[in-house]
Write an enzyme that holds these catalytic residues in place. Structure first.
Site, PDB file in Angstrom:
ATOM      1  N   ASP A  14      54.958  72.608  83.356  1.00 60.01           N
ATOM      2  CA  ASP A  14      53.812  72.795  83.934  1.00 60.01           C
ATOM      3  C   ASP A  14      52.874  71.786  83.509  1.00 60.01           C
ATOM      4  O   ASP A  14      51.663  72.008  83.012  1.00 60.01           O
ATOM      5  CB  ASP A  14      53.184  74.036  83.136  1.00 60.01           C
ATOM      6  CG  ASP A  14      53.928  75.382  83.271  1.00 60.01           C
ATOM      7  OD1 ASP A  14      54.926  75.200  84.135  1.00 60.01           O
ATOM      8  OD2 ASP A  14      53.562  76.398  82.667  1.00 60.01           O
ATOM      9  N   LYS A 112      56.732  79.391  89.317  1.00 66.29           N
ATOM     10  CA  LYS A 112      56.680  80.631  88.468  1.00 66.29           C
ATOM     11  C   LYS A 112      55.251  81.209  88.416  1.00 66.29           C
ATOM     12  O   LYS A 112      54.424  80.279  88.454  1.00 66.29           O
ATOM     13  CB  LYS A 112      57.290  80.461  86.852  1.00 66.29           C
ATOM     14  CG  LYS A 112      56.648  79.324  86.001  1.00 66.29           C
ATOM     15  CD  LYS A 112      57.384  79.075  84.838  1.00 66.29           C
ATOM     16  CE  LYS A 112      56.550  77.928  84.039  1.00 66.29           C
ATOM     17  NZ  LYS A 112      55.320  78.736  83.378  1.00 66.29           N
ATOM     18  N   CYS A 145      53.672  78.450  77.546  1.00 71.13           N
ATOM     19  CA  CYS A 145      54.845  78.489  78.090  1.00 71.13           C
ATOM     20  C   CYS A 145      56.076  77.719  77.707  1.00 71.13           C
ATOM     21  O   CYS A 145      57.361  78.078  77.959  1.00 71.13           O
ATOM     22  CB  CYS A 145      54.582  77.698  79.435  1.00 71.13           C
ATOM     23  SG  CYS A 145      53.290  78.718  80.475  1.00 71.13           S
TER      24      CYS A 145
END
Length: 201
Positions: A14, A112, A145
């Site tokens: 990310d 995702k 995450c």
């Protein structure tokens, strides 16, 4: 657990404009994105080392469909604020991986809509196809995450290494707590220098 290039992959989690850029959506809703900046240099070094060593580099993007049909329900005030800011919409600049750590053509990108890089994605089939059993994790945010992915990977019997100085969190205390939890049960906590040395051709 000894670091190795064999059967290994680097998972870059990310590292997106929405999280890292002062013009991104997280800054727009008041999150201290400057706290995530320390992850960039370490991630750059890991990517360079992985490519030089022939270790696959896999990127994830946290993104949502238009209208947040896949947004789910989270018990805090962030969700409406993110919707109002059009945060992390698929196909937007905000959802793109930041230029400083951008993928090369042919490198895998996993999209995702949840903190785990495994949930509802093709990550596990990709890892199986590449013969990966050792995962080195970096990115943002450490407590959400990165930690969630490390937990899921550990429970799938991957050997997980989280690189402390290539991760970052909005609050230092949550960064430290996540690393302590990962190192206690789900994997090993390493430094960028340790990984670079282990992957040196």
């Amino acid at each position: 657990m000894t670091l190795t290039r064999d059967a290994s992959a680097l998972l870059v989690i990310d590292m997106q404009n929405g999280f890292l850029d002062p013009k991104g959506s997280m800054a727009a809703i008041g999150m201290p994105t400057d706290q995530l900046q320390p992850s960039i240099e370490g991630t750059q070094r890991l990517i360079e080392a992985a490519r030089a060593a022939g270790v696959p580099v896999i990127f994830t993007r946290y993104q949502y469909m238009a209208g947040y049909a896949d947004g789910g329900i989270l018990p805090n005030e962030l969700v409406p604020a993110m919707r109002d800011a059009d945060a992390l919409l698929a196909g937007s600049w905000d959802a793109d991986v930041a230029d400083a750590v951008a993928p090369l053509d042919g490198e895998v990108i996993i999209d995702k809509a949840r903190p785990s890089s495994f949930y509802g994605t093709q990550l596990e089939p990709v890892l199986t196809g590449l013969g990966v059993r050792n995962l080195v994790l970096c990115g943002v945010t450490t407590n959400i995450c990165v930690e969630t992915t490390a937990r899921d990977a550990g429970q799938r019997d991957y050997r997980v290494h989280v690189v402390a100085d290539a991760c970052a969190e909005f609050e230092q205390a949550r960064h430290d707590h996540a690393l302590n939890t990962i190192g206690f049960t789900f994997g090993w906590v390493n430094t960028v220098d340790e990984v670079v040395q282990a992957w040196r051709p």
